[in-house]
Write a protein that holds these residues in place. Structure first.
Motif, PDB file in Angstrom:
ATOM      1  N   ARG A   1     113.020-102.646  58.319  1.00  0.00           N
ATOM      2  CA  ARG A   1     112.570-103.474  59.442  1.00  0.00           C
ATOM      3  C   ARG A   1     111.221-104.112  59.114  1.00  0.00           C
ATOM      4  N   PHE A   2     110.336-103.319  58.513  1.00  0.00           N
ATOM      5  CA  PHE A   2     109.010-103.806  58.123  1.00  0.00           C
ATOM      6  C   PHE A   2     109.139-105.001  57.178  1.00  0.00           C
TER       7      PHE A   2
ATOM      8  N   LEU B   1     115.931-116.940  64.631  1.00  0.00           N
ATOM      9  CA  LEU B   1     115.819-116.386  65.979  1.00  0.00           C
ATOM     10  C   LEU B   1     116.928-115.381  66.254  1.00  0.00           C
ATOM     11  N   PHE B   2     118.127-115.680  65.779  1.00  0.00           N
ATOM     12  CA  PHE B   2     119.247-114.755  65.973  1.00  0.00           C
ATOM     13  C   PHE B   2     118.972-113.404  65.314  1.00  0.00           C
ATOM     14  N   MET B   3     118.429-113.436  64.102  1.00  0.00           N
ATOM     15  CA  MET B   3     118.138-112.189  63.398  1.00  0.00           C
ATOM     16  C   MET B   3     117.038-111.399  64.111  1.00  0.00           C
ATOM     17  N   LEU B   4     115.986-112.089  64.535  1.00  0.00           N
ATOM     18  CA  LEU B   4     114.899-111.411  65.240  1.00  0.00           C
ATOM     19  C   LEU B   4     115.368-110.830  66.566  1.00  0.00           C
TER      20      LEU B   4
ATOM     21  N   LYS C   1     116.419-104.736  68.247  1.00  0.00           N
ATOM     22  CA  LYS C   1     116.094-104.240  69.589  1.00  0.00           C
ATOM     23  C   LYS C   1     115.155-103.039  69.582  1.00  0.00           C
ATOM     24  N   THR C   2     115.089-102.329  68.468  1.00  0.00           N
ATOM     25  CA  THR C   2     114.243-101.140  68.399  1.00  0.00           C
ATOM     26  C   THR C   2     112.770-101.525  68.354  1.00  0.00           C
ATOM     27  N   VAL C   3     111.976-100.893  69.215  1.00  0.00           N
ATOM     28  CA  VAL C   3     110.529-101.118  69.249  1.00  0.00           C
ATOM     29  C   VAL C   3     109.822 -99.779  69.073  1.00  0.00           C
TER      30      VAL C   3
ATOM     31  N   SER D   1     109.559-109.295  77.759  1.00  0.00           N
ATOM     32  CA  SER D   1     108.818-108.131  78.254  1.00  0.00           C
ATOM     33  C   SER D   1     109.217-106.818  77.597  1.00  0.00           C
ATOM     34  N   HIS D   2     110.446-106.698  77.093  1.00  0.00           N
ATOM     35  CA  HIS D   2     110.879-105.411  76.541  1.00  0.00           C
ATOM     36  C   HIS D   2     111.168-105.425  75.044  1.00  0.00           C
ATOM     37  N   GLN D   3     111.231-106.611  74.443  1.00  0.00           N
ATOM     38  CA  GLN D   3     111.602-106.665  73.027  1.00  0.00           C
ATOM     39  C   GLN D   3     110.614-107.442  72.163  1.00  0.00           C
TER      40      GLN D   3
END
Length: 411
Positions: free
Chosen positions: A69-70, A92-95, A99-101, A158-160
């Motif tokens: 991910r990094f 944008l689709f890949m980003l 979903k994991t934060v 707000s969440h991703q």
């Protein structure tokens, strides 16, 4: 359609990346992404039909391993500086698929490559992960987004997206510009703005003025209605807000409810009830005394509320009444009519849980009616005929049934 050949090629490529880093001295311990991994990500972005294989890559590698991910964030940030506008959709689709934060240092524990031996390695640093994610998102946002892409970003904000940012204030311009657009774009930008106001004390001039302008005819028909009411409930929760301001929101939504679908009305009524409980000074709107009742019955009266006034403090809603809710008590839908009557009854209930009313639709309300038990079977005919297949006796003065008029059953 994702083929087995594509999946096999991806898995073999990732094995090569891992073995390259392990046996050939790849640069997996530095902040730069391994060259082979960068090539894979670039290939996925440039593929004309690569959405499914990109989703597979994100699900099985980016979401599972912190180091992948990094490096993915780092590579996307570099590609965003070079890519043309045509590839912004793929970046944008890949980003958006990530979903994991990570919220704490201890969460960084899963590695595709060997775990770095140096404690100060960027791969073990949460701020470093956030910086790379921040640069990746800023790079994609700088490419310029179409209306649909902007809406998608606002939905994830707000969440991703915002939780990844080291400097969340960098999103202020994007959010305020989106909020000023109006319509559904403003509704989606609200949650991101609220996040900044809550976390970073963002000061938005004339916030309630703009919020009031979002109460238009399209609101109660919008698919973002539930999201808006959750936030609106929070924004108007403070008991320190002026009564005139709160009354304007109550009155305007009451007026909009007259032309709203039943699923929208059942949200407005309990929301009004809760707001009247929080702001008792607004209850005069449901107990407005009329001085000259005879003149009212003869000539009627003008509603002092000014629907066209954009400034909520100047609408004179506090001098008006909620006659719209009274009208809703005669609504054609029995659930709406019954619910509207709670405003005319004693306010014994402390509050209603808005979540119970937010996700209603025509379908859910119809299903609720169909699943409800019937206490008494309805009568098929209000007059029970003496005869069905033959003509009635003349002295009974009863019309013959439709069957007799269409067919002759005597032969």
């Amino acid at each position: 359609m994702l083929t087995e050949l594509q999946r096999t090629a991806l898995n073999l490529s990732m094995r090569l990346v891992k073995n390259d880093a392990k046996y050939l001295g790849g640069t997996h311990s530095s902040a730069a992404s391994p060259e082979l991994l960068s090539t894979i990500i670039r290939t996925l972005v440039e593929a004309s039909d690569g959405e499914e294989i990109t989703g597979d890559f994100v699900e099985n590698y980016v979401e599972e391993f912190d180091d992948v991910r990094f490096y993915t964030f780092s590579c996307i940030a570099q590609l965003a500086d070079k890519e043309e506008l045509a590839n912004s959709k793929r970046l944008l689709f890949m980003l958006a698929a990530i979903k994991t934060v990570r919220s704490s240092q201890d969460d960084i524990a899963s590695f595709f490559f060997e775990r770095p031996s140096k404690l100060k390695s960027p791969l073990l640093s949460l701020p470093a992960h956030k910086r790379h994610a921040q640069e990746a998102w800023l790079g994609v946002l700088r490419l310029g987004l179409c209306k649909d892409q902007r809406k998608m970003v606002l939905g994830l904000m707000s969440h991703q997206i915002a939780p990844w940012f080291v400097k969340v204030e960098l999103l202020m311009d994007f959010l305020t510009d989106s909020y000023n657009v109006g319509g559904s774009m403003s509704l989606l930008a609200l949650s991101g703005l609220f996040y900044l106001m809550q976390e970073k004390n963002l000061d938005y001039p004339l916030f309630y003025h703009k919020l009031y302008s979002l109460l238009n005819a399209e609101l109660l028909h919008s698919r973002h209605r539930s999201r808006f009411f959750r936030l609106l409930d929070t924004f108007l929760a403070s008991t320190h807000l002026p009564a005139a301001l709160v009354a304007s929101f109550i009155k305007r939504l009451s007026r909009l409810a007259l032309h709203a679908p039943p699923a929208g009305i059942v949200v407005v009524i309990p929301w009004i009830y809760n707001l009247l409980k929080k702001h008792p000074t607004c209850t005069f709107m449901i107990h407005r005394e009329v001085q000259d009742k005879s003149a009212l019955e003869a000539d009627g009266m003008d509603d002092p509320f000014d629907l066209e006034e954009p400034e909520p403090m100047k609408t004179h809603a506090i001098d008006s009444s909620l006659w719209e809710v009274e009208m809703l008590q005669s609504h054609y839908h029995p659930n709406v009519a019954t619910l509207a009557k709670i405003i005319s009854e004693q306010f014994t209930k402390s509050s209603y849980n808005i979540e119970d009313f937010l996700d209603h639709s025509y379908g859910s309300m119809l299903d609720a009616e169909l699943s409800r038990g019937v206490r008494k079977a309805p009568v098929v005919e209000y007059e029970i005929p003496k005869k069905i297949f033959f003509k009635q006796e003349v002295d009974l003065k009863v019309d013959d049934s439709l069957l007799v008029k269409l067919w002759d059953f005597t032969t």
